[in-house]
Design an enzyme around this catalytic site. Sequence first.
Site, PDB file in Angstrom:
ATOM      1  N   ASP A 109       0.841  -1.202   0.000  1.00  0.00           N
ATOM      2  CA  ASP A 109       0.000   0.000   0.000  1.00  0.00           C
ATOM      3  C   ASP A 109       0.871   1.246   0.000  1.00  0.00           C
ATOM      4  OD1 ASP A 109      -2.060  -1.760   0.488  1.00  0.00           O
ATOM      5  OD2 ASP A 109      -2.102  -1.334   2.638  1.00  0.00           O
TER       6      ASP A 109
HETATM    7  N1  URA Z   1      -1.201  -5.928   3.857  1.00  0.00           N
HETATM    8  C1  URA Z   1      -1.671  -4.664   3.856  1.00  0.00           C
HETATM    9  O1  URA Z   1      -2.710  -4.366   4.423  1.00  0.00           O
HETATM   10  N2  URA Z   1      -0.947  -3.738   3.209  1.00  0.00           N
HETATM   11  C2  URA Z   1       0.211  -3.998   2.591  1.00  0.00           C
HETATM   12  O2  URA Z   1       0.830  -3.092   2.025  1.00  0.00           O
HETATM   13  C3  URA Z   1       0.677  -5.320   2.604  1.00  0.00           C
HETATM   14  C4  URA Z   1      -0.052  -6.271   3.247  1.00  0.00           C
END
Ligand code: URA
Length: 234
Positions: A109
Amino acid sequence: MASMTRYRIDQMLSRHGYCSRGESRGWLKAGRVTVSGEKAKNPADKVLLADLRIDGEPIDHPEGILVMLHKPAGLVCSREEREGPNVYSLLPERWSRRNPPITSVGRLDKETTGLLLITDRGELVQRWTSPRHKVTKRYEVVSDQDLDPDLVPLFASGTLRLPDDADPCLPANLVLTGVRTAYLDLVEGRYHQVRRMFAGQGFRVTSLHRSQFGALELGDLPLGQWRAVTEESI
Ligand code: URA
């Protein structure tokens, strides 16, 4: 790429992101390309990669690219411009002009930091993002409130359901490391999975960092930096 095979010079320049095939004539004219020390004249000539130099340098990563990047917060893994600045801005521009171009192995993310693998080898992306291959990814989590020890058996159970997902999450290893901190080992990589697993139980993840991908650890690689890694180290 087999080292004893001969390839057209213009093809090699475009495949490795230096310039388009059309532009290669200009590069040769400018004397930027040599073959065994001699200025190359014809872009259609077939040569051994090992004999080729561009601005005096051997071809960049002729066997393909595999690096780990320490992703900072605020950059997306998508190339969509409307999603904002992306992680590719931290890597040599030429790598994005290769054919195939570089891509991330799965995504983090925008606000997640940590270990992100980057490669131009599609088979590695397939292998390392498929839950069948069970590559463990470790995420360091900070929660907005005190963590509940009951989360440990729940996440390990293989029965935890996320809204809108047909299948329950595969068993995940949660280790509480402090009152509001933990790490979570996952073998799958669903959309926002870590944040959604905690959110479903009433916890908001305020900081998320991936410290490990398979056997590979981020270690002390500085934020925003990358380094080459081998397939065997994953
Ligand atoms: N899980 C999440 O919620 N975000 C990420 O970036 C990776 C795994």
